[in-house]
Design a protein around this motif. Sequence first.
Motif, PDB file in Angstrom:
ATOM      1  N   UNK A   3      34.967  30.021  11.409  1.00  0.00           N
ATOM      2  CA  UNK A   3      34.905  29.160  12.580  1.00  0.00           C
ATOM      3  C   UNK A   3      35.132  29.986  13.842  1.00  0.00           C
ATOM      4  N   UNK A   4      34.371  29.658  14.878  1.00  0.00           N
ATOM      5  CA  UNK A   4      34.536  30.271  16.187  1.00  0.00           C
ATOM      6  C   UNK A   4      35.055  29.194  17.124  1.00  0.00           C
ATOM      7  N   UNK A   5      35.882  29.569  18.076  1.00  0.00           N
ATOM      8  CA  UNK A   5      36.476  28.556  18.961  1.00  0.00           C
ATOM      9  C   UNK A   5      36.816  29.165  20.314  1.00  0.00           C
ATOM     10  N   UNK A   6      36.947  28.301  21.299  1.00  0.00           N
ATOM     11  CA  UNK A   6      37.328  28.725  22.638  1.00  0.00           C
ATOM     12  C   UNK A   6      38.812  28.459  22.849  1.00  0.00           C
ATOM     13  N   UNK A   7      39.283  27.322  22.359  1.00  0.00           N
ATOM     14  CA  UNK A   7      40.687  26.935  22.483  1.00  0.00           C
ATOM     15  C   UNK A   7      41.391  27.144  21.145  1.00  0.00           C
ATOM     16  N   UNK A   8      42.523  27.861  21.117  1.00  0.00           N
ATOM     17  CA  UNK A   8      43.243  28.097  19.858  1.00  0.00           C
ATOM     18  C   UNK A   8      43.557  26.805  19.111  1.00  0.00           C
ATOM     19  N   UNK A   9      43.301  26.812  17.808  1.00  0.00           N
ATOM     20  CA  UNK A   9      43.631  25.649  16.986  1.00  0.00           C
ATOM     21  C   UNK A   9      42.669  24.485  17.088  1.00  0.00           C
ATOM     22  N   UNK A  10      41.585  24.640  17.862  1.00  0.00           N
ATOM     23  CA  UNK A  10      40.622  23.541  18.024  1.00  0.00           C
ATOM     24  C   UNK A  10      39.248  23.993  17.542  1.00  0.00           C
ATOM     25  N   UNK A  11      38.956  23.703  16.289  1.00  0.00           N
ATOM     26  CA  UNK A  11      37.666  24.045  15.701  1.00  0.00           C
ATOM     27  C   UNK A  11      36.700  22.881  15.841  1.00  0.00           C
ATOM     28  N   UNK A  12      35.428  23.207  16.051  1.00  0.00           N
ATOM     29  CA  UNK A  12      34.427  22.150  16.177  1.00  0.00           C
ATOM     30  C   UNK A  12      33.207  22.462  15.332  1.00  0.00           C
TER      31      UNK A  12
END
Length: 230
Positions: free
Chosen positions: A149-158
């Motif tokens: 998973x890649x994300x911009x905000x830590x702990x928030x996967x989409x």
Amino acid sequence: MTKVATTVLTVTAACSGLAWTAVSLTGNSIDPKPPVSCAYTPTTKVKSASIPPFNAKKAARPYTAELVTNRGTVTFEALTEEAPCATNSFSFLARKGYFDGSKCHRVTTRGIFVLDCGDPKGEGTADPGYFFKDENLTGAEYPAGTVAMSKVVPGRNGSQFFISYADPQFRMSSEWTPFGRITGGLDVVREIARNGTRDGSTDGRPKKAVVIKSVTVRQEAADAPGKSSG
């Protein structure tokens, strides 16, 4: 009964109790493993049908995913037991055709070697209307062939994810949920990277556009085939 016999029985009972306690502490208990639970938190006002349903038994079924792109086909094995929330979400979005027509928005060619995809807008900022927490991070590493998973905000996967096409030049911190392992088409991703970036940097948009035409999910269970629309 003599006093000696009584003492022996008492000591034996005490030892048996200690032995049972030791078994419990070492994990050889008969207590079942607690069921996995996944929470998908809406980021916008979306219909409930837009949030992945979660059934632990169904989510544990192994599956493979086939990504057909304009540069070639890539397949990976989903780590359904290690990352059930991520794999359940990916399958849900693939079946809805969420990834169809989207462009992979980033490729890196120094330090870490990844191709980032999963944003229909092709900007690396969008989410599918919900997010879920990290998982499978203990000792996580990202060698060639990892899908995470890649994300911009830590702990928030989409919906965004990356594919490692080569081993990183340094140890990456365990911050991104690994949820798949490439089984075919890694050469396709490596060719994309060899083409470089649009602006000639080591981190940017692929020089040649990479479009995901479709994503097909194939589960082992005969009654649970899946294919994205399009």
